[in-house]
Design an enzyme around this catalytic site. Sequence first.
Site, PDB file in Angstrom:
ATOM      1  N   CYS A  43     -16.844  -3.632   6.042  1.00 47.02           N
ATOM      2  CA  CYS A  43     -15.785  -3.205   5.122  1.00 47.02           C
ATOM      3  C   CYS A  43     -16.017  -1.765   4.648  1.00 47.02           C
ATOM      4  O   CYS A  43     -17.054  -1.461   4.068  1.00 47.02           O
ATOM      5  CB  CYS A  43     -15.720  -4.142   3.908  1.00 47.02           C
ATOM      6  SG  CYS A  43     -14.545  -3.571   2.647  1.00 47.02           S
TER       7      CYS A  43
ATOM      8  N   CYS B 146     -16.751  -1.319   0.696  1.00 43.18           N
ATOM      9  CA  CYS B 146     -17.963  -1.843   0.061  1.00 43.18           C
ATOM     10  C   CYS B 146     -18.939  -0.695  -0.211  1.00 43.18           C
ATOM     11  O   CYS B 146     -18.835   0.379   0.397  1.00 43.18           O
ATOM     12  CB  CYS B 146     -18.630  -2.879   0.975  1.00 43.18           C
ATOM     13  SG  CYS B 146     -17.858  -4.512   0.934  1.00 43.18           S
TER      14      CYS B 146
ATOM     15  N   HIS C  12     -16.953  -7.504  -2.773  1.00 45.07           N
ATOM     16  CA  HIS C  12     -15.938  -7.712  -1.741  1.00 45.07           C
ATOM     17  C   HIS C  12     -15.051  -8.923  -2.021  1.00 45.07           C
ATOM     18  O   HIS C  12     -13.889  -8.961  -1.609  1.00 45.07           O
ATOM     19  CB  HIS C  12     -16.622  -7.879  -0.375  1.00 45.07           C
ATOM     20  CG  HIS C  12     -15.676  -7.947   0.776  1.00 45.07           C
ATOM     21  ND1 HIS C  12     -15.172  -6.823   1.403  1.00 45.07           N
ATOM     22  CD2 HIS C  12     -15.125  -9.018   1.415  1.00 45.07           C
ATOM     23  CE1 HIS C  12     -14.357  -7.193   2.370  1.00 45.07           C
ATOM     24  NE2 HIS C  12     -14.309  -8.514   2.415  1.00 45.07           N
TER      25      HIS C  12
ATOM     26  N   ASN D 205      -0.861  -4.161  -2.839  1.00 43.62           N
ATOM     27  CA  ASN D 205      -0.370  -5.131  -1.858  1.00 43.62           C
ATOM     28  C   ASN D 205      -1.479  -6.161  -1.666  1.00 43.62           C
ATOM     29  O   ASN D 205      -2.586  -5.801  -1.284  1.00 43.62           O
ATOM     30  CB  ASN D 205      -0.067  -4.458  -0.520  1.00 43.62           C
ATOM     31  CG  ASN D 205       0.966  -3.358  -0.643  1.00 43.62           C
ATOM     32  OD1 ASN D 205       1.889  -3.461  -1.433  1.00 43.62           O
ATOM     33  ND2 ASN D 205       0.809  -2.296   0.132  1.00 43.62           N
TER      34      ASN D 205
ATOM     35  N   HIS E 279     -10.827  -6.211   0.734  1.00 43.11           N
ATOM     36  CA  HIS E 279     -11.601  -5.797  -0.436  1.00 43.11           C
ATOM     37  C   HIS E 279     -10.629  -5.487  -1.579  1.00 43.11           C
ATOM     38  O   HIS E 279      -9.588  -4.868  -1.352  1.00 43.11           O
ATOM     39  CB  HIS E 279     -12.430  -4.554  -0.096  1.00 43.11           C
ATOM     40  CG  HIS E 279     -13.490  -4.248  -1.105  1.00 43.11           C
ATOM     41  ND1 HIS E 279     -14.831  -4.473  -0.878  1.00 43.11           N
ATOM     42  CD2 HIS E 279     -13.405  -3.759  -2.368  1.00 43.11           C
ATOM     43  CE1 HIS E 279     -15.525  -4.113  -1.957  1.00 43.11           C
ATOM     44  NE2 HIS E 279     -14.672  -3.675  -2.866  1.00 43.11           N
TER      45      HIS E 279
ATOM     46  N   HIS F  29      -8.422  -3.856  -3.938  1.00 40.34           N
ATOM     47  CA  HIS F  29      -8.045  -2.461  -4.103  1.00 40.34           C
ATOM     48  C   HIS F  29      -6.540  -2.332  -4.245  1.00 40.34           C
ATOM     49  O   HIS F  29      -5.782  -3.252  -3.947  1.00 40.34           O
ATOM     50  CB  HIS F  29      -8.514  -1.628  -2.901  1.00 40.34           C
ATOM     51  CG  HIS F  29      -7.709  -1.862  -1.651  1.00 40.34           C
ATOM     52  ND1 HIS F  29      -7.841  -2.987  -0.864  1.00 40.34           N
ATOM     53  CD2 HIS F  29      -6.737  -1.111  -1.052  1.00 40.34           C
ATOM     54  CE1 HIS F  29      -7.020  -2.924   0.163  1.00 40.34           C
ATOM     55  NE2 HIS F  29      -6.324  -1.792   0.065  1.00 40.34           N
TER      56      HIS F  29
ATOM     57  N   GLN G  53      -3.385   1.132  -4.539  1.00 36.75           N
ATOM     58  CA  GLN G  53      -3.111   2.518  -4.162  1.00 36.75           C
ATOM     59  C   GLN G  53      -2.399   3.222  -5.314  1.00 36.75           C
ATOM     60  O   GLN G  53      -1.829   2.577  -6.204  1.00 36.75           O
ATOM     61  CB  GLN G  53      -2.261   2.576  -2.894  1.00 36.75           C
ATOM     62  CG  GLN G  53      -2.937   1.931  -1.686  1.00 36.75           C
ATOM     63  CD  GLN G  53      -2.131   2.101  -0.418  1.00 36.75           C
ATOM     64  OE1 GLN G  53      -1.886   3.208   0.039  1.00 36.75           O
ATOM     65  NE2 GLN G  53      -1.725   0.978   0.172  1.00 36.75           N
TER      66      GLN G  53
END
Length: 350
Positions: free
Chosen positions: A71, A74, A133, A173, A184, A186, A188
Amino acid sequence: MKKYFKRIFKRNDSKDLLLFSTVKHEEKNMQEIEITNILPPHMRWHPLRQEWITYSAGREKRTTFPPKEYCPFCPSNDLNFPTEIPFKNFEVAVFPNRWSSFCTHNENITKFDGLKTKPSNGHCEIIVYSANHEDTVADMPLEQIELLVHTWNDRYRELLTNDNIKYVLPFENRGKECGVTLHHPHGQIYGYSFIPPVIKKEIMAFQKKNYLNALMHDLEKKYYVYQDDNIIAAIPPFARYAYEIWIIPKTKVAGPWQFNEDQIRSFSICLQKVVKGYDSFLNKKCPYIMGLHAAPNLEDDKFHFHVEFYPPLRSGDKPKILAGSETMAGVFIMDVLPEETALILRKHIQ
């Protein structure tokens, strides 16, 4: 007020990696990812829909569903390759998207006869919510979500002072159904060089009347799924998705940067309860698109900040497909009433 720390780390491509934390981050960096080069994005005007379309060649090469042990979000700890965050640990990290849809460059664009084009100026960032993660907003300690809100506010304050940016949209999303390519935790942050069409309509509506304030009584009595003294989560009576939820401050603010500490705590609790409630309802991690709808400037006194959640579901675990009417005409067709779904989700969000 709680004290937070911000570390600015200059990457090998001369762009900034930002580390936000509750404890000062002083760790020495590890090996970095190689510099990524893609063609600068550009925009083309759609004359019939009266909207700009952005084109970013090279985005199809971005990392998609790597195994957990590879990933890129990470920490670079005990891994055999460098990641986007070249440290052994972090709390929240923000960095420019290597495959950006908007990037201020002002380079010449190929000309097309009869087609209006321009550089796709702006800014795109990745915000990594946690070093873990497996984390989601549903699992994180409340203090981590408060740090996330603080990070959003930092990005609003910085990006909205950039002359090339007219609107800032943090969004997430979640799930393959919503186009995510990395699991992971997250989101934007997009900084647009123009006011997006949906936001432009919201701004015009709020200039006429605070519709959310006018609806508040009905939301509190009939459509709520969770509320406290500062915040309410409710199914809007005009929902376009069966399990759409809006989080709305009960006192109008332009954006979360105007929250006091109590409001940040309420907002953080509400965010977590909504995500937990969705997961409880489906007995799995619910897919959704979540976006923060804030004012286009820091001192706006008309806009009423709110967060919109769109789970792509029409009934239970069945997907809502944007088909003929929705896609071709822009007219949504609903199978269930918001009053009914509010009662259903209220049982899971408390």
